[in-house]
Design a protein around this motif. Structure first.
Motif, short mmCIF file in Angstrom:
data_model
loop_
_atom_site.label_atom_id
_atom_site.label_comp_id
_atom_site.label_asym_id
_atom_site.label_seq_id
_atom_site.Cartn_x
_atom_site.Cartn_y
_atom_site.Cartn_z
N ARG B 44 -20.85 3.05 -0.16
CA ARG B 44 -20.17 3.82 -1.55
C ARG B 44 -20.79 3.01 -2.66
O ARG B 44 -20.80 1.82 -2.65
CB ARG B 44 -18.75 3.26 -1.20
N ASP B 47 -18.33 3.99 -7.19
CA ASP B 47 -17.11 3.24 -7.38
C ASP B 47 -17.30 2.00 -8.13
O ASP B 47 -16.55 1.60 -9.20
CB ASP B 47 -15.94 3.27 -6.35
N LEU B 48 -18.38 1.35 -7.59
CA LEU B 48 -18.69 -0.11 -8.23
C LEU B 48 -19.37 0.29 -9.76
O LEU B 48 -19.12 -0.65 -10.51
CB LEU B 48 -20.02 -0.37 -7.23
N ILE B 49 -20.11 1.19 -9.96
CA ILE B 49 -20.93 1.41 -10.86
C ILE B 49 -19.65 1.75 -12.00
O ILE B 49 -19.85 1.37 -13.24
CB ILE B 49 -22.00 2.45 -11.20
N GLY B 51 -16.57 0.68 -11.82
CA GLY B 51 -15.51 -0.40 -12.16
C GLY B 51 -14.37 -0.15 -11.20
O GLY B 51 -13.45 -0.90 -11.88
N GLU B 53 -13.86 -0.45 -8.09
CA GLU B 53 -13.69 -0.63 -6.48
C GLU B 53 -12.58 -1.33 -6.00
O GLU B 53 -12.30 -1.24 -4.88
CB GLU B 53 -14.99 -1.60 -6.27
N ARG B 54 -11.71 -1.85 -6.75
CA ARG B 54 -10.70 -2.49 -6.32
C ARG B 54 -9.46 -1.63 -6.36
O ARG B 54 -8.52 -1.93 -5.87
CB ARG B 54 -10.24 -3.75 -7.30
N ARG B 55 -9.40 -0.44 -6.86
CA ARG B 55 -8.53 0.37 -6.63
C ARG B 55 -8.76 1.73 -5.58
O ARG B 55 -7.73 2.58 -5.75
CB ARG B 55 -8.33 1.34 -8.23
N VAL B 56 -9.57 1.66 -4.90
CA VAL B 56 -9.94 2.63 -3.94
C VAL B 56 -8.70 2.68 -2.85
O VAL B 56 -9.13 1.73 -2.22
CB VAL B 56 -11.41 2.78 -3.35
N VAL B 57 -8.31 3.96 -2.81
CA VAL B 57 -7.33 3.97 -1.70
C VAL B 57 -7.79 5.31 -0.62
O VAL B 57 -7.88 4.75 0.56
CB VAL B 57 -5.65 4.38 -2.25
N TYR B 58 -8.05 6.08 -1.14
CA TYR B 58 -8.36 7.40 -0.40
C TYR B 58 -9.70 7.82 -0.84
O TYR B 58 -10.19 7.62 -2.04
CB TYR B 58 -7.52 8.44 -0.48
N GLN B 90 -16.40 4.47 3.15
CA GLN B 90 -17.29 3.40 3.26
C GLN B 90 -17.57 3.57 4.97
O GLN B 90 -18.56 2.83 5.46
CB GLN B 90 -16.68 2.15 2.89
N ARG B 92 -16.79 5.98 7.65
CA ARG B 92 -16.86 6.90 8.75
C ARG B 92 -18.33 7.67 8.72
O ARG B 92 -19.13 7.63 7.78
CB ARG B 92 -16.03 8.06 8.31
N ARG C 19 -16.91 -9.92 -9.13
CA ARG C 19 -16.62 -8.71 -8.66
C ARG C 19 -16.82 -8.44 -7.39
O ARG C 19 -16.32 -8.09 -6.56
CB ARG C 19 -17.25 -7.56 -9.51
N ILE C 23 -14.54 -8.02 -4.11
CA ILE C 23 -14.60 -6.75 -3.19
C ILE C 23 -15.12 -6.91 -1.67
O ILE C 23 -14.62 -6.27 -0.83
CB ILE C 23 -15.13 -5.56 -4.15
N VAL C 37 -3.75 1.38 4.87
CA VAL C 37 -2.99 2.12 3.60
C VAL C 37 -2.46 3.70 4.07
O VAL C 37 -1.17 3.70 3.99
CB VAL C 37 -3.74 2.27 2.41
N LEU C 63 -3.17 1.01 -5.00
CA LEU C 63 -3.67 -0.23 -4.50
C LEU C 63 -4.62 -0.94 -5.57
O LEU C 63 -5.45 -0.34 -6.09
CB LEU C 63 -4.59 -0.08 -3.16
N GLU C 64 -4.31 -2.15 -5.92
CA GLU C 64 -4.93 -3.00 -6.62
C GLU C 64 -5.30 -4.51 -6.04
O GLU C 64 -4.54 -5.25 -5.62
CB GLU C 64 -4.30 -3.25 -7.92
N ARG C 65 -6.52 -4.47 -5.56
CA ARG C 65 -7.02 -5.85 -4.80
C ARG C 65 -7.32 -6.57 -5.92
O ARG C 65 -8.21 -6.88 -6.69
CB ARG C 65 -8.28 -5.34 -4.09
#
Lengths: 242, 271, 112
Positions: B44, B47-49, B51, B53-58, B90, B92, C19, C23, C37, C63-65
């Motif tokens: 993955r 998402d990192l580029i 910013g 990455e911390r909010r990915v749920v689905y 990330q 499967r 970061r 992560i 989740v 979700l906020e990590r």
């Protein structure tokens, strides 16, 4: 198709025991699938149709178990004899006859209780055997890396360029109206008179008939120019077109 | 109905994800509603580029499998609210992305957005083919370097044969973005010339993106380069590219890094 | 370029490092329990469905990590009149489900 099933026959009972008594005969029923020919009147027309089918596919009935179904034709005994002769003359051996009341001596046995099974498709063969046709292929755009254009029976013309990593294989000549940067093999079907033409000469590999040359052995004089490549004696020759 | 764009290259590491983020952000800043989609499976990056990455749920596979609806998987950008991200999975395997499932998701995305930008993984296998399959427009990212050019050529061949457009006999609109362009190496003749690349690949040029430390900096910070520092040379080049994609006539230029006074003072930029 | 610009440039590398550490810590923890989740959402929806009919589309999960604490957000649109049915018992049940499933959600370690 009709299934043929011989009438079951009772096994002979054994004689009173004696040292040299013959072994009792055992007979069992077996079912097979056979092709049924069903002639329809008028017979001469049906025979003509049979001949046409055999002409298109000579081995159509060769070696097959064939049953003659007389239900439609209902021939008289001598007509049946004539029909059998006609079939024999065409190399068709008849295993049994159904749909008739009785058969005369010397003819295949009468069969009863035929069951239809799946339809048999006669393969449709094109009227004329295909002649090898000489064709030319033209590629409108470019031939990209990883793509192959193969035409064993004729020329290949490319309106665009042939990229590095692409390949053209032709039985005839190869014409590239752009840059030739990939592999080009012409005259692949034993055609030493085939040639390769291009507007910008930068190939990775060239071949004519069975002779092949890689980029290493091509020198640099022709690079980027319009050129033609041909076979002279046993050698690949290259020259500028201008 | 949206325009679906694929950002592809064949070769890895040439700037696909950077380009996806930069173009997506530039288009969104111009008022378009944009969704950027990460088509990699297992790795993955987008998402990192971006910013996020911390909010990915689905992720895309969750939506394809029906574990989640598309709106639940979309992550809205915190800086430009017409910009959304659909992240990749990330964990499967690649067979989880079915043709029918992806087609369904693409249809839904087309209805919701003006632009759908598909970030293709490197290579020519399933992920890359899926990313290009539904596209109307292809942006081929190439470095002025031999293996990148040849891989781009291979990808162009696939764009012309393995996509829905190709199957319908239609030609896909293709554009070239030349990235990591170094003007000084070009001057010295140490780099493939732009004309050479265009001659070999034969597709129209969308933009030339100069090599710049701003790209690395933006990715460090998790922000598309066009948002992080809109005045830097690569950002301006990407902004011009976005305008050209919208149909504007923008003359091609090679933006030069404007050295600021303080830069010259400190000479070495600390990344 | 402003003074702030200098600081930003100096620190983008350390921002990147922070970061990444965050992560990766989350991803390593989560790899032991994939789809946490998803499962939480399914089970919580089931619990709510016992009391109130809710459409799955009306459940939003965020979700906020974070560094010390992660925040799992559940936004559930309840049909009119349903709110009255919710009482302390239901709220407690939800908390119980969450606690059983994931331990403390978002337990993250700050990598040394």
């Amino acid at each position: 198709m009709s299934e043929t099933l011989p009438e079951p026959i009772e096994p002979e009972t054994a004689q009173a025991a004696s040292p040299s008594a013959p072994r009792p005969l055992s007979l069992r029923g077996r079912a097979f699938k056979a092709l049924a020919l069903s002639p329809e009147p008028p017979l001469p027309e049906w025979l003509a149709g049979l001949d046409a089918a055999l002409k298109r596919s000579p081995t159509l009935l060769k070696g097959r178990a064939v049953i003659l179904d007389c239900a439609q034709l209902k021939p008289e005994p001598d007509a049946l004899e004539t029909l059998m002769n006609e079939l024999r003359a065409r190399g068709i051996s008849v295993l049994g006859i159904e749909g008739a009341d009785a058969v005369g001596a010397g003819l295949p046995p009468l069969l009863l209780k035929g069951q239809p099974t799946e339809k048999v498709e006669i393969p449709s063969v094109p009227a004329e055997p295909p002649q090898p046709v000489v064709t030319s292929i033209t590629v409108e755009g470019s031939v990209r890396s990883g793509q192959s254009v193969i035409n064993p029976t004729g020329d290949v013309t490319v309106m665009g360029s042939v990229s590095s990593g692409a390949e053209i294989l032709a039985g005839g000549s190869i014409h590239v109206y752009g840059a030739l940067r990939g592999r080009a093999i012409a005259g692949a079907a034993r055609n030493p008179r085939a040639r390769i033409y291009c507007r910008k000469f930068e190939p990775e590999l060239l071949g004519i008939d069975r002779l092949v040359r890689t980029a290493e052995d091509m020198g640099t004089t022709l690079r980027g120019k319009a050129a033609q490549v041909w076979l002279d004696g046993g050698n690949i020759r290259m020259a500028s077109l201008d | 109905m949206a325009k679906v764009l694929v950002v592809t290259s064949g070769k890895g590491g040439v700037g696909k994800t950077t380009t996806t983020a930069a173009l997506g952000a530039a288009l969104a800043q111009g008022g378009q509603s944009v969704c950027v989609v990460d088509f990699d499976v297992g790795l993955r990056n987008l998402d990192l580029i971006m910013g996020a990455e911390r909010r990915v749920v689905y992720d895309l596979i969750n939506v394809v499998n029906g574990d989640a609806k598309l709106p639940q998987a979309l992550i809205k950008d915190k800086r430009v609210d017409t910009l959304h991200l659909l992240p990749a999975s990330q964990t499967r395997d690649k067979d989880a992305l079915t043709d029918a499932g992806v087609a369904r998701v693409m249809e839904e995305l087309r209805e919701k957005f003006d632009w759908v930008i598909c970030d293709s993984p490197a290579g020519i296998e399933r992920g890359a083919q899926l990313a290009m399959h539904h596209a109307d427009i292809a942006v081929v990212v190439t470095n002025p370097e031999v293996s990148s050019v040849r891989d781009s050529d291979r990808i162009i061949g696939l764009l012309d044969s393995k996509t829905a457009k190709a199957e319908k006999g239609e030609e896909m609109e293709k554009h070239l973005i030349l990235t990591r362009y170094d003007p000084s190496r070009a001057d010295r003749g140490d780099m493939l010339k732009t004309e050479d690349v265009l001659d070999i690949l034969s597709i129209p040029l969308l933009a030339i993106i100069p090599e710049s430390q701003e790209v690395l900096r933006a990715s460090n910070l998790g922000c598309p380069v066009t948002l992080n520092n809109p005045l830097c040379a690569p950002a301006r080049a990407y902004a011009d590219a976005a305008r050209r994609l919208k149909g504007e006539e923008v003359p091609m230029s090679l933006p030069v890094e404007r050295k600021s006074f303080l830069d010259k003072l400190f000479m070495r930029r600390a990344a | 370029m402003s003074i702030l610009g200098i600081f930003q440039k100096r620190n983008s590398g350390s921002v990147a490092r922070d970061r990444l550490q965050l992560i990766l810590a989350h991803e390593r923890a989560e790899s032991g329990r994939p789809d946490l989740v998803l499962q939480l959402r399914e089970e919580i929806l089931a619990v709510i469905a016992n009391h109130v009919a809710v459409e799955p589309d009306k459940v939003k999960v965020t979700l906020e990590r974070g560094e010390a604490v992660s925040t799992l957000g559940l936004d559930i649109e309840l049909p009119l009149g349903a709110a009255a049915k919710l009482d302390a018992k239901l709220a407690a049940k939800l908390a119980e489900v969450a606690a059983n499933k994931g331990g403390r959600p978002g337990s993250s370690k700050k990598a040394a």
